[in-house]
Enzyme design. Structure first.
Site, PDB file in Angstrom:
ATOM      1  N   ARG A   1       0.829  -1.214   0.000  1.00 36.32           N
ATOM      2  CA  ARG A   1       0.000   0.000   0.000  1.00 36.32           C
ATOM      3  C   ARG A   1       0.860   1.259   0.000  1.00 36.32           C
ATOM      4  NH1 ARG A   1      -2.506  -4.474   1.711  1.00 36.32           N
ATOM      5  NH2 ARG A   1      -4.787  -4.553   1.796  1.00 36.32           N
TER       6      ARG A   1
ATOM      7  N   GLN B   1      -8.289  -7.535   0.274  1.00 33.09           N
ATOM      8  CA  GLN B   1      -7.827  -7.233  -1.083  1.00 33.09           C
ATOM      9  C   GLN B   1      -8.970  -6.701  -1.928  1.00 33.09           C
ATOM     10  OE1 GLN B   1      -5.989 -10.865  -2.428  1.00 33.09           O
ATOM     11  NE2 GLN B   1      -4.186 -10.580  -1.127  1.00 33.09           N
TER      12      GLN B   1
ATOM     13  N   ASP C   1      -3.701 -15.458   7.591  1.00 33.67           N
ATOM     14  CA  ASP C   1      -2.392 -15.895   7.069  1.00 33.67           C
ATOM     15  C   ASP C   1      -1.585 -16.674   8.103  1.00 33.67           C
ATOM     16  OD1 ASP C   1      -2.999 -14.704   4.692  1.00 33.67           O
ATOM     17  OD2 ASP C   1      -1.816 -12.891   5.051  1.00 33.67           O
TER      18      ASP C   1
HETATM   19  C1  S3P Z   1      -4.014  -9.254   2.180  1.00 35.47           C
HETATM   20  C2  S3P Z   1      -5.262  -9.741   2.459  1.00 35.47           C
HETATM   21  C3  S3P Z   1      -5.539 -11.157   2.710  1.00 35.47           C
HETATM   22  C4  S3P Z   1      -4.267 -11.912   3.063  1.00 35.47           C
HETATM   23  C5  S3P Z   1      -3.153 -11.591   2.117  1.00 35.47           C
HETATM   24  C6  S3P Z   1      -2.826 -10.121   2.170  1.00 35.47           C
HETATM   25  C7  S3P Z   1      -3.861  -7.821   1.907  1.00 35.47           C
HETATM   26  O1  S3P Z   1      -6.087 -11.733   1.550  1.00 35.47           O
HETATM   27  O2  S3P Z   1      -4.511 -13.290   3.083  1.00 35.47           O
HETATM   28  O3  S3P Z   1      -1.989 -12.335   2.440  1.00 35.47           O
HETATM   29  O4  S3P Z   1      -2.713  -7.319   1.926  1.00 35.47           O
HETATM   30  O5  S3P Z   1      -4.873  -7.151   1.680  1.00 35.47           O
HETATM   31  P1  S3P Z   1      -7.660 -11.682   1.209  1.00 35.47           P
HETATM   32  O6  S3P Z   1      -8.028 -10.288   0.938  1.00 35.47           O
HETATM   33  O7  S3P Z   1      -7.806 -12.557   0.001  1.00 35.47           O
HETATM   34  O8  S3P Z   1      -8.339 -12.243   2.417  1.00 35.47           O
END
Ligand code: S3P
Length: 428
Positions: free
Chosen positions: A27, A169, A315
């Site tokens: 980000r 995400q 995670d």
């Molecule tokens: C993340 C969101 C999570 C996580 C990934 C990183 C992020 O995924 O598992 O390692 O940086 O927004 P999801 O949005 O698919 O849950």
């Protein structure tokens, strides 16, 4: 090829600081590239996934350079971004893919995006469908709306949307698209997921309001560049936290660690299991809580992990599953069906690896059931080319009473290139 892991029953001992959080690092690069001016980033994670995001912006004309320990990003702002002359390759990085698709959909040029054999199998419909509601023109060349994807960037319009999957995400992709739209966008989450995008958008001066699980962003084309320190990655720290808890005699301190409440589900679980988690020197850096964590070896009891806790530790489930094999009683993990669509099907990977190593573990549709405490033996296991599975196996090998052979370790550089250096520091 087989790699024999060193059985190392020496305690983990000492104080470490970790490289920057992976989610925050992505980000930071994105927002610094959208802001007009110069941003300096300290403690950026230098891992493969983050390099994918850096590369994408370099191909769009942003100047990104490392000067000493600091990344310096010079950008002419959102309107200064240029059409990339080649397809953007996101490797293994789901975060790069989903966040960038949201952004590229609203930029005034065309692009093509793709990834490696894992990423091209991961679901993208979760971003494609809502972005189309905002007016995006996206066409997938993969089966089932997967990558590769062609994006015809254009002016999007704001909308209101409830995100059906618990995914930071997806939320972030829609917030970036909303930033570029011509009217306000409100996204509502079913449960709180990591909120680094919201925090950083605010830090860079965007107009964003969070009310419970609804986040509203109003468009802007001028973000303010600034300086950032990225706190240590709690997902990486979780390997040392669990290592310390399961290897007798261990005592570890982790400084400058990110302690954002949306990411500390693992600490809540540890407390439920009876662990003493000491947090000190708590401060806030650019809206993100940081501090020093101390943890020691101690016996633990089983627990149930479900509901709103899941997105706060998604995670960390591979390493928590290892911990559960060493806790007294039955640990149940449910509501974690998202694990099936990570870098690999992590429910299958965790259960296969840990049962090969002698644990009593059963998969369920949306999680797993683990009976502890079992001593771990050894054997030949696969990392499934998944960084978090590979690191979990290395930590497991610290307590096995026979040799563990793993097929591959290279995936670790996706999120934690310094992993073996830090392991050495803590065990020597
Ligand atoms: C993340 C969101 C999570 C996580 C990934 C990183 C992020 O995924 O598992 O390692 O940086 O927004 P999801 O949005 O698919 O849950």
């Amino acid at each position: 090829m087989k790699i024999e892991l060193l059985q190392n029953s020496r305690p983990l001992f000492g104080t470490i600081s970790l490289e920057g959080d992976k989610s925050i690092s992505h980000r930071a690069i994105i927002l610094a590239s959208l802001a007009n001016g110069t941003t300096r980033i300290n403690n950026l994670l230098e891992s493969e996934d983050v390099f994918r995001t850096i590369n994408a912006f370099k191909l769009m004309g942003v100047e990104i350079e490392k000067k000493g320990p600091v990344y310096v990003i010079k950008s002419k702002g959102i309107r200064g971004l240029k059409e990339p002359k080649e397809p953007l390759y996101f490797g293994n990085s789901g975060t790069t893919a989903r966040l960038m698709i949201g952004l590229l959909a609203g930029l005034p040029f065309n692009s093509k995006v793709t990834g490696d054999s894992s990423l091209t199998k991961r679901p993208m419909d979760r971003v494609i469908l809502p972005l189309k509601e905002m007016g995006a023109i996206l066409s997938s060349q993969g089966r089932d709306m997967t990558l590769p994807l062609t994006i015809q960037g254009r002016q999007l319009h704001g909308f209101e949307y409830t995100i059906p999957v618990k995914s930071a995400q997806v939320k972030s992709a829609l917030l970036f698209a909303g930033l570029l739209a011509n009217s306000a966008t409100t996204v509502t989450e079913l449960a709180q997921t990591r909120n680094h995008t919201e925090i950083m958008l605010k830090e860079f001066g965007s107009n964003i309001i969070t009310e419970k699980h609804a986040i509203t962003i109003k468009p802007t084309d001028s973000l303010i560049a600034g300086n950032l320190f990225i706190p240590g990655d709690i997902s990486s720290a979780s390997f040392w936290i669990v290592g310390a808890l399961i290897v007798p005699g261990s005592h570890v301190r982790i400084k400058d660690l990110g302690l954002n409440d949306t990411r500390t589900g693992i600490l809540d679980v540890l407390r439920k299991m009876g662990a003493n988690v000491l947090l000190e020197e708590i401060t806030e850096e650019a809206g993100e809580r940081t501090g020093t964590l101390t943890i020691k070896h101690q016996p633990l009891k089983a627990t149930t992990i479900e509901g709103d806790l899941i997105p706060r530790l998604i995670d960390e489930i591979p390493i928590i599953a290892l911990l559960a094999t060493q806790a007294e009683g039955t640990t149940i993990i449910r509501g974690a069906e998202e694990l099936r669509v990570k870098e690999t099907d992590r429910i299958k990977a965790i259960v296969t690896v840990l049962s090969t190593l002698g644990a009593t573990i059963k998969p369920t549709e949306d999680g797993m059931i683990i009976k502890g405490k079992t001593s771990l033996t050894g054997g030949d296991v696969s990392s499934y080319d998944d960084h978090r599975i590979a690191m979990m196996i290395v930590i497991a090998s610290l307590i096995t009473n026979q040799k563990v052979n793993i097929d591959k370790l290279s995936s670790i550089s996706i999120s934690y290139p310094r992993f073996f250096k830090d392991l050495k520091q803590l065990t020597e």
